[in-house]
Design a protein around this motif. Structure first.
Motif, PDB file in Angstrom:
ATOM      1  N   CYS A 136      -2.370   1.747  -9.331  1.00 41.29           N
ATOM      2  CA  CYS A 136      -1.657   0.776  -8.488  1.00 41.29           C
ATOM      3  C   CYS A 136      -0.305   0.403  -9.086  1.00 41.29           C
ATOM      4  CB  CYS A 136      -2.487  -0.492  -8.321  1.00 41.29           C
ATOM      5  SG  CYS A 136      -3.854  -0.298  -7.173  1.00 41.29           S
ATOM      6  N   VAL A 137       0.605   0.001  -8.220  1.00 40.10           N
ATOM      7  CA  VAL A 137       1.924  -0.484  -8.623  1.00 40.10           C
ATOM      8  C   VAL A 137       1.928  -1.997  -8.423  1.00 40.10           C
ATOM      9  CG1 VAL A 137       4.397  -0.379  -8.149  1.00 40.10           C
ATOM     10  CG2 VAL A 137       2.984   1.688  -7.899  1.00 40.10           C
ATOM     11  N   THR A 138       2.167  -2.742  -9.490  1.00 36.96           N
ATOM     12  CA  THR A 138       2.126  -4.200  -9.414  1.00 36.96           C
ATOM     13  C   THR A 138       3.473  -4.743  -8.946  1.00 36.96           C
ATOM     14  OG1 THR A 138       0.521  -4.259 -11.214  1.00 36.96           O
ATOM     15  CG2 THR A 138       1.634  -6.312 -10.696  1.00 36.96           C
ATOM     16  N   LEU A 139       3.422  -5.688  -8.007  1.00 35.93           N
ATOM     17  CA  LEU A 139       4.623  -6.322  -7.477  1.00 35.93           C
ATOM     18  C   LEU A 139       4.791  -7.715  -8.080  1.00 35.93           C
ATOM     19  CD1 LEU A 139       4.066  -5.456  -3.697  1.00 35.93           C
ATOM     20  CD2 LEU A 139       5.566  -4.263  -5.293  1.00 35.93           C
ATOM     21  N   VAL A 140       6.002  -8.254  -7.990  1.00 37.93           N
ATOM     22  CA  VAL A 140       6.276  -9.593  -8.518  1.00 37.93           C
ATOM     23  C   VAL A 140       5.611 -10.651  -7.637  1.00 37.93           C
ATOM     24  CG1 VAL A 140       8.107 -11.253  -9.077  1.00 37.93           C
ATOM     25  CG2 VAL A 140       8.441  -8.806  -9.529  1.00 37.93           C
ATOM     26  N   ASN A 141       5.698 -10.463  -6.324  1.00 35.01           N
ATOM     27  CA  ASN A 141       5.162 -11.427  -5.366  1.00 35.01           C
ATOM     28  C   ASN A 141       4.252 -10.729  -4.364  1.00 35.01           C
ATOM     29  OD1 ASN A 141       6.789 -13.691  -6.340  1.00 35.01           O
ATOM     30  ND2 ASN A 141       8.533 -12.624  -5.445  1.00 35.01           N
ATOM     31  N   PRO A 142       3.283 -11.441  -3.797  1.00 31.55           N
ATOM     32  CA  PRO A 142       2.334 -10.809  -2.876  1.00 31.55           C
ATOM     33  C   PRO A 142       2.904 -10.587  -1.477  1.00 31.55           C
ATOM     34  CG  PRO A 142       1.804 -13.138  -3.113  1.00 31.55           C
ATOM     35  CD  PRO A 142       2.939 -12.864  -4.060  1.00 31.55           C
ATOM     36  N   GLY A 143       2.310  -9.621  -0.767  1.00 33.73           N
ATOM     37  CA  GLY A 143       2.575  -9.430   0.651  1.00 33.73           C
ATOM     38  C   GLY A 143       3.613  -8.378   0.977  1.00 33.73           C
ATOM     39  N   VAL A 144       3.169  -7.328   1.679  1.00 38.31           N
ATOM     40  CA  VAL A 144       4.068  -6.249   2.116  1.00 38.31           C
ATOM     41  C   VAL A 144       3.843  -6.020   3.610  1.00 38.31           C
ATOM     42  CG1 VAL A 144       4.758  -3.846   1.801  1.00 38.31           C
ATOM     43  CG2 VAL A 144       3.952  -5.157  -0.163  1.00 38.31           C
ATOM     44  N   LEU A 194       0.937   1.441   5.886  1.00 35.30           N
ATOM     45  CA  LEU A 194       0.846   2.669   5.086  1.00 35.30           C
ATOM     46  C   LEU A 194       1.944   3.613   5.514  1.00 35.30           C
ATOM     47  CD1 LEU A 194      -0.468   5.272   6.845  1.00 35.30           C
ATOM     48  CD2 LEU A 194      -2.556   3.972   6.541  1.00 35.30           C
ATOM     49  N   THR A 195       2.321   4.497   4.614  1.00 33.84           N
ATOM     50  CA  THR A 195       3.214   5.596   4.947  1.00 33.84           C
ATOM     51  C   THR A 195       2.745   6.816   4.184  1.00 33.84           C
ATOM     52  OG1 THR A 195       5.535   6.280   5.167  1.00 33.84           O
ATOM     53  CG2 THR A 195       4.939   5.104   3.151  1.00 33.84           C
ATOM     54  N   PHE A 196       3.090   7.997   4.706  1.00 33.47           N
ATOM     55  CA  PHE A 196       2.527   9.235   4.175  1.00 33.47           C
ATOM     56  C   PHE A 196       3.601  10.316   4.146  1.00 33.47           C
ATOM     57  CE2 PHE A 196       0.003  13.218   4.773  1.00 33.47           C
ATOM     58  CZ  PHE A 196      -0.725  13.144   3.587  1.00 33.47           C
ATOM     59  N   LEU A 227     -13.153  12.894   7.546  1.00 33.55           N
ATOM     60  CA  LEU A 227     -13.103  13.856   6.435  1.00 33.55           C
ATOM     61  C   LEU A 227     -13.286  13.171   5.088  1.00 33.55           C
ATOM     62  CD1 LEU A 227     -10.127  16.112   7.584  1.00 33.55           C
ATOM     63  CD2 LEU A 227     -12.569  16.635   7.696  1.00 33.55           C
ATOM     64  N   SER A 228     -12.704  11.985   4.919  1.00 31.86           N
ATOM     65  CA  SER A 228     -12.879  11.259   3.656  1.00 31.86           C
ATOM     66  C   SER A 228     -12.531   9.786   3.846  1.00 31.86           C
ATOM     67  CB  SER A 228     -12.036  11.872   2.533  1.00 31.86           C
ATOM     68  OG  SER A 228     -10.664  11.775   2.821  1.00 31.86           O
ATOM     69  N   GLN A 229     -12.906   8.993   2.839  1.00 32.22           N
ATOM     70  CA  GLN A 229     -12.730   7.546   2.907  1.00 32.22           C
ATOM     71  C   GLN A 229     -12.498   7.013   1.512  1.00 32.22           C
ATOM     72  OE1 GLN A 229     -15.869   5.628   5.104  1.00 32.22           O
ATOM     73  NE2 GLN A 229     -15.323   3.561   4.440  1.00 32.22           N
ATOM     74  N   ALA A 230     -11.647   5.981   1.388  1.00 36.14           N
ATOM     75  CA  ALA A 230     -11.396   5.354   0.087  1.00 36.14           C
ATOM     76  C   ALA A 230     -11.114   3.875   0.308  1.00 36.14           C
ATOM     77  CB  ALA A 230     -10.214   6.010  -0.609  1.00 36.14           C
ATOM     78  N   LYS A 231     -11.533   3.065  -0.635  1.00 33.34           N
ATOM     79  CA  LYS A 231     -11.284   1.617  -0.582  1.00 33.34           C
ATOM     80  C   LYS A 231     -10.005   1.354  -1.373  1.00 33.34           C
ATOM     81  CE  LYS A 231     -12.938  -2.773  -0.084  1.00 33.34           C
ATOM     82  NZ  LYS A 231     -13.189  -3.475   1.164  1.00 33.34           N
ATOM     83  N   ALA A 232      -8.890   1.222  -0.652  1.00 31.53           N
ATOM     84  CA  ALA A 232      -7.586   1.119  -1.306  1.00 31.53           C
ATOM     85  C   ALA A 232      -7.221  -0.311  -1.685  1.00 31.53           C
ATOM     86  CB  ALA A 232      -6.508   1.705  -0.404  1.00 31.53           C
ATOM     87  N   HIS A 233      -7.768  -1.299  -0.954  1.00 33.52           N
ATOM     88  CA  HIS A 233      -7.396  -2.704  -1.157  1.00 33.52           C
ATOM     89  C   HIS A 233      -8.608  -3.611  -0.956  1.00 33.52           C
ATOM     90  CE1 HIS A 233      -3.065  -1.688  -0.907  1.00 33.52           C
ATOM     91  NE2 HIS A 233      -3.444  -0.834   0.030  1.00 33.52           N
ATOM     92  N   PRO A 234      -8.631  -4.771  -1.638  1.00 34.01           N
ATOM     93  CA  PRO A 234      -9.675  -5.763  -1.345  1.00 34.01           C
ATOM     94  C   PRO A 234      -9.373  -6.549  -0.066  1.00 34.01           C
ATOM     95  CG  PRO A 234      -8.258  -6.546  -3.124  1.00 34.01           C
ATOM     96  CD  PRO A 234      -7.796  -5.166  -2.787  1.00 34.01           C
ATOM     97  N   GLY A 264       0.043  -0.928   1.546  1.00 31.85           N
ATOM     98  CA  GLY A 264       0.269  -2.282   1.052  1.00 31.85           C
ATOM     99  C   GLY A 264      -0.600  -3.272   1.808  1.00 31.85           C
ATOM    100  N   SER A 265      -0.764  -4.449   1.227  1.00 31.82           N
ATOM    101  CA  SER A 265      -1.589  -5.485   1.851  1.00 31.82           C
ATOM    102  C   SER A 265      -0.987  -6.854   1.514  1.00 31.82           C
ATOM    103  CB  SER A 265      -3.038  -5.381   1.367  1.00 31.82           C
ATOM    104  OG  SER A 265      -3.159  -5.911   0.065  1.00 31.82           O
ATOM    105  N   SER A 266      -1.814  -7.897   1.588  1.00 28.65           N
ATOM    106  CA  SER A 266      -1.327  -9.243   1.293  1.00 28.65           C
ATOM    107  C   SER A 266      -1.319  -9.530  -0.206  1.00 28.65           C
ATOM    108  CB  SER A 266      -2.213 -10.269   2.000  1.00 28.65           C
ATOM    109  OG  SER A 266      -3.556 -10.138   1.563  1.00 28.65           O
ATOM    110  N   GLU A 267      -1.794  -8.590  -1.013  1.00 27.16           N
ATOM    111  CA  GLU A 267      -1.885  -8.814  -2.466  1.00 27.16           C
ATOM    112  C   GLU A 267      -0.595  -8.384  -3.175  1.00 27.16           C
ATOM    113  OE1 GLU A 267      -5.031  -6.140  -3.848  1.00 27.16           O
ATOM    114  OE2 GLU A 267      -4.459  -4.838  -2.199  1.00 27.16           O
TER     115      GLU A 267
END
Length: 328
Positions: free
Chosen positions: A240-248, A206-208, A193-200, A218-221
């Motif tokens: 986007c929400v910026t985190l202090v440290n990478p990786g979720v 993910l949760t919904f 139905l649709s597609q989006a590039k959420a992370h590099p 979330g990703s490794s960034e």
């Protein structure tokens, strides 16, 4: 002055391996339970009254357990391990008997997703043998429903979420892929139905929120990527929400839709107000990566807990923002 960071109300030890997955079963039970799956293949059933393991199920030939859940209203436990099996266990009357299993063919870390479509009937979606495929079967019959494969090369399926929208004919499925893409699938039509590039980077989790049609991944960034579905089922990326440290490792929304928790590679659990993504707390206890987070399903809001499982082989339990707190 800001309040001091809270401490866990208690911890659970003795899992014998990294805690990949957690699942509460407290609603409508005399004994509130927490299930955990470890990297050593054990499923622990923790009694939250005694704070001890009531039962240990060794079910995946020593392979890492990546997902545990329970079938609502039954004494059935369901788990997936890296032995390519999804197993169903009968826990009634003190048993822990294997009732059935589904072979997935997948050696990845993608957790399956389950949806009850009618009383006693469920759909189970899981990563298949081929890198990009998602298979959906009906339980308990195990009859195949469909296989979803994207047209373009997106890499491995990393995370999935199956749900039934209020309007529309059939279930929808959200999937995160190795190239950072999110895809929304119509299960009945077997179509994208649709597609989006959420992370590099690969979408690690993910949760919904099916009530407001908002999700987050979330990703490794060092960023969380929130998004929403519009009325035409188009994925719309938000700021986007910026985190202090990478990786979720994992993300979890509390049942009342007020809180979001993230499991961080930096050994911390972060808690946000889900509505506006306002940072509320940083929970520091673990000495290694936090791999899993889960909110309890207690009927009484005052009893609600947040659990975090870590590579340090411990589970921490927290009581936060339970009564009348402003979490917007």
């Amino acid at each position: 002055m800001s309040r001091p960071a809270p401490s866990p109300i208690y911890t659970l030890r003795g899992a014998g391996g990294p805690l990949n997955t957690l699942h509460f079963s407290c609603h409508g039970r005399d004994t509130p339970l927490l299930f955990s799956g470890s990297g050593k293949g054990a499923i622990h059933m923790w009694n939250l009254n005694t704070r001890r393991a009531q039962k240990i199920v060794e079910g995946h030939s020593g392979s890492s357990v990546i997902w545990v859940s329970t079938l609502q209203g039954t004494d059935t436990l369901i788990s997936q391990g890296r032995d390519m099996q999804v197993c169903l266990w009968d826990l009634s009357e003190g048993r822990s008997a294997l009732m059935d299993s589904v072979w997935t063919g997948s050696v990845g870390f993608c957790q399956p997703s389950m949806l009850e479509t009618s009383p006693g009937t469920r759909l189970l979606a899981f990563a298949g043998q081929q890198t990009e495929e998602i298979k959906i079967v009906e339980l308990p019959s195990k009859s195949p429903v469909c296989t979803l494969v994207p047209d373009a090369k997106l890499g491995m399926v990393m995370c999935i979420k199956l749900w039934q929208p209020d309007s529309g004919p059939g279930p929808l499925l959200l999937a995160g892929y190795e190239d950072g893409s999110l895809l929304l699938w119509d299960v009945t039509q077997r179509s994208k139905l649709s597609q989006a590039k959420a992370h590099p980077e690969p979408v690690m989790c993910l949760t919904f929120d099916t009530n407001c049609l908002r999700g987050i991944s979330g990703s490794s960034e060092k960023k969380l990527s929130p998004w929403m579905l519009d009325r035409q089922n188009n994925l719309q990326l938000q700021e986007c929400v910026t985190l202090v440290n990478p990786g979720v490792s994992q993300l979890c929304i509390r049942g009342d839709g007020k809180l979001l928790a993230s499991a961080g590679w930096d050994h911390r659990v972060r808690v946000f107000g889900w509505k506006k993504m306002r940072p509320l707390a940083v929970l520091q206890y673990h000495t290694d990566m936090v791999l899993s987070v889960a909110f309890s399903d207690h009927q009484d809001p005052r009893q609600r807990l947040l659990a975090a499982g870590s590579k340090d082989q411990r589970v921490s339990l927290w009581s936060i923002y339970n009564e009348g707190a402003d979490t917007s």
